[in-house]
Design a protein around this motif. Structure first.
Motif, short mmCIF file in Angstrom:
data_model
loop_
_atom_site.label_atom_id
_atom_site.label_comp_id
_atom_site.label_asym_id
_atom_site.label_seq_id
_atom_site.Cartn_x
_atom_site.Cartn_y
_atom_site.Cartn_z
N GLY A 46 0.80 -1.22 0.00
CA GLY A 46 0.00 0.00 0.00
C GLY A 46 0.83 1.27 0.00
N VAL A 47 2.11 1.15 0.31
CA VAL A 47 2.98 2.32 0.36
C VAL A 47 3.29 2.80 -1.06
CG1 VAL A 47 5.22 3.20 1.13
CG2 VAL A 47 3.96 1.56 2.55
N TYR A 48 3.43 1.88 -1.99
CA TYR A 48 3.82 2.26 -3.35
C TYR A 48 2.83 3.22 -4.01
CZ TYR A 48 7.54 -1.19 -3.03
OH TYR A 48 8.66 -1.89 -2.65
N PRO A 49 1.54 2.89 -4.08
CA PRO A 49 0.61 3.85 -4.70
C PRO A 49 0.53 5.18 -3.94
CG PRO A 49 -0.50 1.73 -4.28
CD PRO A 49 0.89 1.65 -3.72
N ALA A 50 0.66 5.12 -2.62
CA ALA A 50 0.64 6.35 -1.84
C ALA A 50 1.84 7.23 -2.19
CB ALA A 50 0.62 6.02 -0.35
N TYR A 69 9.38 2.20 -12.40
CA TYR A 69 10.31 1.21 -12.95
C TYR A 69 10.77 0.24 -11.86
CZ TYR A 69 10.71 3.34 -17.58
OH TYR A 69 10.45 3.80 -18.84
N ASP A 70 11.02 0.74 -10.66
CA ASP A 70 11.41 -0.13 -9.54
C ASP A 70 10.32 -1.16 -9.24
OD1 ASP A 70 13.79 1.26 -9.32
OD2 ASP A 70 13.19 2.37 -7.52
N ILE A 71 9.07 -0.72 -9.29
CA ILE A 71 7.94 -1.63 -9.05
C ILE A 71 7.94 -2.73 -10.11
CG2 ILE A 71 5.42 -1.82 -9.14
CD1 ILE A 71 5.36 1.01 -7.82
N GLN A 72 8.17 -2.36 -11.37
CA GLN A 72 8.19 -3.37 -12.43
C GLN A 72 9.29 -4.40 -12.20
OE1 GLN A 72 8.39 -0.94 -16.05
NE2 GLN A 72 6.35 -1.71 -16.55
N SER A 79 1.28 -9.23 -11.19
CA SER A 79 0.84 -8.63 -9.93
C SER A 79 0.12 -7.31 -10.20
CB SER A 79 2.02 -8.39 -8.99
OG SER A 79 2.79 -7.30 -9.45
N PRO A 80 -0.87 -6.98 -9.39
CA PRO A 80 -1.59 -5.71 -9.59
C PRO A 80 -0.66 -4.48 -9.55
CG PRO A 80 -2.84 -7.11 -8.10
CD PRO A 80 -1.51 -7.79 -8.35
N LEU A 81 0.35 -4.50 -8.68
CA LEU A 81 1.25 -3.35 -8.62
C LEU A 81 2.06 -3.20 -9.90
CD1 LEU A 81 2.73 -3.13 -5.01
CD2 LEU A 81 1.50 -1.36 -6.26
N ASN A 82 2.56 -4.31 -10.44
CA ASN A 82 3.32 -4.25 -11.68
C ASN A 82 2.42 -3.77 -12.82
OD1 ASN A 82 4.48 -5.13 -14.27
ND2 ASN A 82 6.05 -6.05 -12.99
N GLN A 83 1.21 -4.28 -12.88
CA GLN A 83 0.28 -3.87 -13.93
C GLN A 83 -0.06 -2.39 -13.82
OE1 GLN A 83 -2.94 -6.70 -13.69
NE2 GLN A 83 -1.65 -8.36 -14.38
N TYR A 84 -0.23 -1.90 -12.59
CA TYR A 84 -0.48 -0.48 -12.36
C TYR A 84 0.71 0.35 -12.83
CZ TYR A 84 -1.08 3.91 -9.82
OH TYR A 84 -1.18 5.23 -9.49
N ALA A 85 1.93 -0.07 -12.47
CA ALA A 85 3.14 0.65 -12.87
C ALA A 85 3.25 0.70 -14.39
CB ALA A 85 4.37 0.00 -12.25
N THR A 86 2.99 -0.42 -15.05
CA THR A 86 3.07 -0.48 -16.50
C THR A 86 2.05 0.47 -17.14
OG1 THR A 86 3.87 -2.76 -16.40
CG2 THR A 86 2.90 -2.03 -18.49
N GLN A 87 0.85 0.48 -16.59
CA GLN A 87 -0.20 1.38 -17.09
C GLN A 87 0.21 2.84 -16.91
OE1 GLN A 87 -3.95 0.87 -15.09
NE2 GLN A 87 -4.94 2.48 -16.25
#
Length: 105
Positions: A46-50, A69-72, A79-87
């Motif tokens: 939850g820290v990443y999107p914040a 890029y770090d999230i990817q 993973s939802p976080l990777n997909q969010y980062a890519t988007q």
């Protein structure tokens, strides 16, 4: 030694700074501290999107893109976080393309 509640307390403080006080840079600093000091915290995802939002509000596009890029790199492609980062990186590329295509005035 840190209290087991330390990451949650830092998260609450960062959320308050970003959401209510408007001190985006300090909020970013606290979110970054959570990522560095408590990578195994059960709520770390939850820290990443914040932090991405805080970077947006602080106008720190460079740190935002670096974090995406770090999230990817850190999370699996499905993973939802990777997909969010890519988007989000895709949106940034579109915005940059439109900016580059505009003639100088």
């Amino acid at each position: 030694p840190d209290s087991p509640d330390a990451p949650a307390a830092l998260m609450a403080a960062a959320n308050l700074l970003v959401g209510r006080v408007g001190d985006f840079k300090e909020g970013c600093r606290l979110y970054e501290r959570i990522l560095q000091r408590y990578p195994e915290w059960e709520q770390i995802r939850g820290v990443y999107p914040a932090l991405i939002r805080a970077y947006d509000l602080a106008g720190d596009a460079e740190s935002r893109v670096k974090l995406l890029y770090d999230i990817q790199q850190k999370f699996p492609p499905d993973s939802p976080l990777n997909q969010y980062a890519t988007q989000e990186l895709g949106k940034a590329a579109v915005v940059n393309k439109h900016t580059e295509d505009k003639p100088a005035q």
